[in-house]
Design an enzyme around this catalytic site. Structure first.
Site, PDB file in Angstrom:
ATOM      1  N   LEU A  50       4.485   4.070  -0.092  1.00  0.00           N
ATOM      2  CA  LEU A  50       3.182   3.950  -0.886  1.00  0.00           C
ATOM      3  C   LEU A  50       3.695   2.753  -2.062  1.00  0.00           C
ATOM      4  O   LEU A  50       4.886   2.705  -2.718  1.00  0.00           O
ATOM      5  CB  LEU A  50       2.873   5.185  -1.794  1.00  0.00           C
ATOM      6  CG  LEU A  50       2.202   5.348  -0.813  1.00  0.00           C
ATOM      7  CD1 LEU A  50       1.848   7.160  -1.350  1.00  0.00           C
ATOM      8  CD2 LEU A  50       0.344   5.272  -0.904  1.00  0.00           C
ATOM      9  N   ASP A  51       3.296   2.080  -2.418  1.00  0.00           N
ATOM     10  CA  ASP A  51       3.742   0.862  -2.989  1.00  0.00           C
ATOM     11  C   ASP A  51       3.546   1.583  -4.456  1.00  0.00           C
ATOM     12  O   ASP A  51       3.061   3.076  -4.991  1.00  0.00           O
ATOM     13  CB  ASP A  51       2.364   0.161  -3.749  1.00  0.00           C
ATOM     14  CG  ASP A  51       2.275  -0.778  -2.848  1.00  0.00           C
ATOM     15  OD1 ASP A  51       3.580  -1.345  -2.031  1.00  0.00           O
ATOM     16  OD2 ASP A  51       1.061  -1.742  -2.377  1.00  0.00           O
TER      17      ASP A  51
END
Length: 316
Positions: A50-51
């Site tokens: 996940l960024d």
């Protein structure tokens, strides 16, 4: 007089899955390392990234569960995406330079028509600010150098795309999509269809395959708990195969499966099953059923199985 340093507690073999609610601003690997230290685990990995600007469900795998992390990488995902309408940015999210500003003017009917165009199988061009490789370099590295390269479009599936709310320049959408979907690109494409432009201002992952955000724990919760409480959040390693049929074997056939030996079976064909021995917690690994045979795939080692059956040992 110098204080005596506290002894470092040893790492231990843990086997299972912890569902983390990843906080804003932390990379997936940083979040993994924090939890790994808190659990004092020997081996750990995550099931896709996940960024840092995204929050929400991040499955963390420990020990034997890392053998099945690829299954969750391939799974469909669900998100709540927050869009900033009226602005197009260089990166497709709020971190990028604003390239263009336009007035926000569309009707509810135009919005529904635009959403419908983005449902189902669509083509997406991966953004330059992504981890995809070009001649051995990540695209985001080239983008930081001011370079742009040709990217081939990819076919992805948007299973569901629904409006949750809109308040002026802010819009929230519920998205359920196939692996490899870029929500930033989806936001940008919707903005163009609406004629006002848009970028992704926030993203929260709510589901990954059979796993849900409601099952998660935060880093703050883990930090506030003692070792026994932290271990209680560790879910069985077969959780990543929760949507696969369960096959239970007697002791003899379980031993043969662990040795990699195919077994005849009258069970219906299946691309993947989760195999168990006679004891309730005796997860053996994954297998498939084809041609009347149970065919082993990814299996636990005897040591992993023994540790799993014994349960985690608290260090407090």
């Amino acid at each position: 007089m110098q204080a005596t340093p506290r002894p470092r507690l040893p790492r231990r073999a843990l086997h299972g899955v912890l569902l983390l609610d990843k906080p804003l601003g932390l990379s997936s690997n940083d979040a993994l390392q924090k939890v790994k230290r808190l659990l004092r685990a020997e081996k750990a990995g995550h099931t896709g990234t996940l960024d840092p600007l995204a929050t929400g469900l991040l499955p963390l795998c420990f020990g034997a569960a890392t053998k099945f992390s690829q299954l969750n990488l391939e799974a469909d995902k669900a998100y709540v995406a927050t869009l900033r309408l009226g602005q197009t940015t260089a990166t497709g999210d709020r971190e990028g330079e604003v390239l263009r500003e336009r007035a926000i003017s569309f009707t509810p009917e135009q919005l529904q028509a635009a959403l419908q165009q983005l449902r189902g199988e669509i083509e997406q061009v991966p953004p330059m600010h992504s981890a995809l490789k070009h001649e051995g370099k990540a695209l985001y590295e080239l983008a930081r150098q001011g370079k742009t390269v040709e990217r081939e479009s990819r076919r992805v599936t948007i299973h569901a795309l629904e409006l949750l709310s809109q308040d002026g320049e802010t819009m929230q959408l519920a998205v359920r999509c196939s692996k490899g979907t870029y929500i930033r690109t989806l936001a940008d494409d919707l903005g163009e269809l609406l004629g006002c432009g848009a970028h992704l201002s926030a993203l929260r992952r709510t589901q990954s395959g059979p796993l849900h955000l409601a099952q998660t724990v935060t880093i703050e919760q883990l930090e506030a708990e003692d070792d026994t409480a932290r271990l209680s959040h560790l879910l069985p390693p077969d959780l990543l195969l929760d949507d696969c049929p369960l096959v239970r074997l007697d002791a003899e056939n379980a031993g043969k499966l662990l040795a990699g030996i195919r077994r005849r079976t009258g069970l219906a064909p299946s691309a993947r099953v989760r195999a168990f021995g006679p004891e309730p917690k005796a997860f053996l690994g994954s297998a498939r059923i084809a041609g009347g045979e149970l065919i082993p795939e990814r299996l636990l080692s005897p040591i992993e199985l023994q540790t799993l059956l014994a349960g985690p040992v608290s260090l407090t």
